[in-house]
Design a protein around this motif. Structure first.
Motif, PDB file in Angstrom:
ATOM      1  N   VAL A   5      45.055  54.452 -45.858  1.00 54.36           N
ATOM      2  CA  VAL A   5      45.418  53.272 -45.079  1.00 54.36           C
ATOM      3  C   VAL A   5      46.927  53.269 -44.859  1.00 54.36           C
ATOM      4  CG1 VAL A   5      45.396  50.753 -45.036  1.00 54.36           C
ATOM      5  CG2 VAL A   5      43.471  51.995 -46.048  1.00 54.36           C
ATOM      6  N   VAL A   6      47.316  53.123 -43.591  1.00 59.30           N
ATOM      7  CA  VAL A   6      48.726  53.079 -43.228  1.00 59.30           C
ATOM      8  C   VAL A   6      49.058  51.667 -42.763  1.00 59.30           C
ATOM      9  CG1 VAL A   6      50.540  54.042 -41.750  1.00 59.30           C
ATOM     10  CG2 VAL A   6      48.624  55.487 -42.484  1.00 59.30           C
ATOM     11  N   THR A   7      50.055  51.046 -43.412  1.00 61.02           N
ATOM     12  CA  THR A   7      50.510  49.721 -42.985  1.00 61.02           C
ATOM     13  C   THR A   7      51.997  49.793 -42.667  1.00 61.02           C
ATOM     14  OG1 THR A   7      50.922  49.037 -45.274  1.00 61.02           O
ATOM     15  CG2 THR A   7      48.782  48.452 -44.328  1.00 61.02           C
ATOM     16  N   PHE A  21      62.017  48.979 -40.442  1.00 54.28           N
ATOM     17  CA  PHE A  21      60.563  48.996 -40.593  1.00 54.28           C
ATOM     18  C   PHE A  21      60.207  49.598 -41.946  1.00 54.28           C
ATOM     19  CE2 PHE A  21      61.553  49.201 -36.122  1.00 54.28           C
ATOM     20  CZ  PHE A  21      60.679  48.287 -35.560  1.00 54.28           C
ATOM     21  N   ALA A  22      59.211  49.032 -42.608  1.00 57.75           N
ATOM     22  CA  ALA A  22      58.725  49.538 -43.891  1.00 57.75           C
ATOM     23  C   ALA A  22      57.294  50.032 -43.702  1.00 57.75           C
ATOM     24  CB  ALA A  22      58.769  48.446 -44.948  1.00 57.75           C
ATOM     25  N   VAL A  23      57.030  51.263 -44.126  1.00 55.09           N
ATOM     26  CA  VAL A  23      55.717  51.886 -43.966  1.00 55.09           C
ATOM     27  C   VAL A  23      55.172  52.225 -45.351  1.00 55.09           C
ATOM     28  CG1 VAL A  23      54.441  53.807 -42.938  1.00 55.09           C
ATOM     29  CG2 VAL A  23      56.448  52.868 -41.761  1.00 55.09           C
ATOM     30  N   GLU A  24      53.883  51.953 -45.539  1.00 53.81           N
ATOM     31  CA  GLU A  24      53.207  52.327 -46.781  1.00 53.81           C
ATOM     32  C   GLU A  24      51.934  53.078 -46.439  1.00 53.81           C
ATOM     33  OE1 GLU A  24      52.709  49.872 -50.577  1.00 53.81           O
ATOM     34  OE2 GLU A  24      50.749  49.716 -49.592  1.00 53.81           O
ATOM     35  N   VAL A  25      51.733  54.201 -47.109  1.00 57.68           N
ATOM     36  CA  VAL A  25      50.519  54.992 -46.962  1.00 57.68           C
ATOM     37  C   VAL A  25      49.808  54.945 -48.304  1.00 57.68           C
ATOM     38  CG1 VAL A  25      49.561  57.249 -46.405  1.00 57.68           C
ATOM     39  CG2 VAL A  25      51.669  56.479 -45.275  1.00 57.68           C
ATOM     40  N   ALA A  26      48.591  54.395 -48.313  1.00 56.22           N
ATOM     41  CA  ALA A  26      47.848  54.188 -49.555  1.00 56.22           C
ATOM     42  C   ALA A  26      46.562  54.999 -49.547  1.00 56.22           C
ATOM     43  CB  ALA A  26      47.528  52.707 -49.732  1.00 56.22           C
ATOM     44  N   ASN A  27      46.253  55.601 -50.680  1.00 62.79           N
ATOM     45  CA  ASN A  27      44.997  56.317 -50.867  1.00 62.79           C
ATOM     46  C   ASN A  27      44.031  55.374 -51.572  1.00 62.79           C
ATOM     47  OD1 ASN A  27      42.861  57.944 -51.476  1.00 62.79           O
ATOM     48  ND2 ASN A  27      44.018  59.402 -52.714  1.00 62.79           N
ATOM     49  N   ARG A  28      43.064  54.856 -50.855  1.00 68.19           N
ATOM     50  CA  ARG A  28      42.091  53.908 -51.410  1.00 68.19           C
ATOM     51  C   ARG A  28      40.803  54.594 -51.840  1.00 68.19           C
ATOM     52  NH1 ARG A  28      43.944  49.166 -48.403  1.00 68.19           N
ATOM     53  NH2 ARG A  28      46.060  48.951 -49.190  1.00 68.19           N
ATOM     54  N   GLY A  29      40.765  55.909 -51.743  1.00 73.58           N
ATOM     55  CA  GLY A  29      39.558  56.657 -52.080  1.00 73.58           C
ATOM     56  C   GLY A  29      39.549  57.135 -53.520  1.00 73.58           C
ATOM     57  N   GLY A  35      48.376  66.954 -47.449  1.00 67.29           N
ATOM     58  CA  GLY A  35      48.527  67.368 -46.057  1.00 67.29           C
ATOM     59  C   GLY A  35      48.431  66.199 -45.093  1.00 67.29           C
ATOM     60  N   ILE A  36      49.091  65.097 -45.435  1.00 63.40           N
ATOM     61  CA  ILE A  36      48.985  63.876 -44.641  1.00 63.40           C
ATOM     62  C   ILE A  36      49.933  63.946 -43.450  1.00 63.40           C
ATOM     63  CG2 ILE A  36      49.228  61.370 -44.665  1.00 63.40           C
ATOM     64  CD1 ILE A  36      48.660  61.612 -47.745  1.00 63.40           C
ATOM     65  N   HIS A  37      49.347  63.895 -42.262  1.00 60.17           N
ATOM     66  CA  HIS A  37      50.102  63.911 -41.014  1.00 60.17           C
ATOM     67  C   HIS A  37      49.959  62.553 -40.347  1.00 60.17           C
ATOM     68  CE1 HIS A  37      50.970  68.299 -40.617  1.00 60.17           C
ATOM     69  NE2 HIS A  37      49.981  68.354 -41.488  1.00 60.17           N
ATOM     70  N   LEU A  38      51.090  62.004 -39.925  1.00 55.80           N
ATOM     71  CA  LEU A  38      51.108  60.720 -39.229  1.00 55.80           C
ATOM     72  C   LEU A  38      51.578  60.913 -37.795  1.00 55.80           C
ATOM     73  CD1 LEU A  38      52.907  58.468 -41.875  1.00 55.80           C
ATOM     74  CD2 LEU A  38      50.452  58.692 -41.499  1.00 55.80           C
ATOM     75  N   MET A  39      50.970  60.166 -36.879  1.00 55.18           N
ATOM     76  CA  MET A  39      51.495  60.097 -35.529  1.00 55.18           C
ATOM     77  C   MET A  39      52.750  59.249 -35.616  1.00 55.18           C
ATOM     78  SD  MET A  39      49.772  58.623 -32.054  1.00 55.18           S
ATOM     79  CE  MET A  39      48.447  59.818 -32.150  1.00 55.18           C
ATOM     80  N   CYS A  40      53.867  59.767 -35.127  1.00 53.71           N
ATOM     81  CA  CYS A  40      55.137  59.054 -35.289  1.00 53.71           C
ATOM     82  C   CYS A  40      55.922  58.994 -33.988  1.00 53.71           C
ATOM     83  CB  CYS A  40      55.962  59.689 -36.405  1.00 53.71           C
ATOM     84  SG  CYS A  40      56.287  61.457 -36.187  1.00 53.71           S
ATOM     85  N   GLY A  41      55.214  58.762 -32.896  1.00 58.38           N
ATOM     86  CA  GLY A  41      55.884  58.716 -31.600  1.00 58.38           C
ATOM     87  C   GLY A  41      56.172  60.116 -31.110  1.00 58.38           C
ATOM     88  N   TYR A  42      56.423  60.255 -29.833  1.00 51.30           N
ATOM     89  CA  TYR A  42      56.640  61.590 -29.279  1.00 51.30           C
ATOM     90  C   TYR A  42      57.899  62.241 -29.824  1.00 51.30           C
ATOM     91  CZ  TYR A  42      57.237  65.389 -25.994  1.00 51.30           C
ATOM     92  OH  TYR A  42      57.410  66.625 -25.455  1.00 51.30           O
ATOM     93  N   ASN A  43      58.896  61.437 -30.147  1.00 50.48           N
ATOM     94  CA  ASN A  43      60.179  61.969 -30.589  1.00 50.48           C
ATOM     95  C   ASN A  43      60.739  61.013 -31.641  1.00 50.48           C
ATOM     96  OD1 ASN A  43      62.374  63.638 -30.647  1.00 50.48           O
ATOM     97  ND2 ASN A  43      63.234  62.968 -28.706  1.00 50.48           N
TER      98      ASN A  43
END
Length: 101
Positions: A5-7, A21-29, A35-43
């Motif tokens: 989950v990405v918030t 901006f503050a981003v949190e990536v949580a593993n709820r599983g 190997g976590i890849h996030l879409m982060c805008g084109y540039n």
């Protein structure tokens, strides 16, 4: 991928007009993920440098989290960035023990 989950929270505007901006990536599983890849805008560009040990752009719109390392079940990784635009930071890909998702 539903277990990761990405918030993102938008902070206050800085004196230069950019926002923090503050981003949190949580593993709820129940399995570690890596190997976590996030879409982060084109540039992905920020006013203040981000910690490249936490997130780095590896291609247009593709950012890799913690150098491909793993997040344990229940674990989180957090980072912040300062920018004039908000990047959507959505999950592109991740790897679970025993396969890809």
């Amino acid at each position: 991928m539903r277990d990761v989950v990405v918030t993102q929270d938008e902070g206050h505007r800085q004196s230069n007009g950019a926002k923090r901006f503050a981003v949190e990536v949580a593993n709820r599983g129940g399995d570690a993920v890596s190997g976590i890849h996030l879409m982060c805008g084109y540039n992905f560009r920020t006013v203040r440098p981000v910690d490249t040990d936490v997130i780095v752009e590896v291609g247009h719109g593709n950012c890799l989290l913690i150098d491909g390392g793993s997040i344990a079940p229940g674990g989180t990784v957090s980072f912040g960035y300062t920018s004039y635009v908000r990047y959507d930071m959505t999950l592109l890909a991740t790897t679970y023990d025993g396969g890809s998702s």
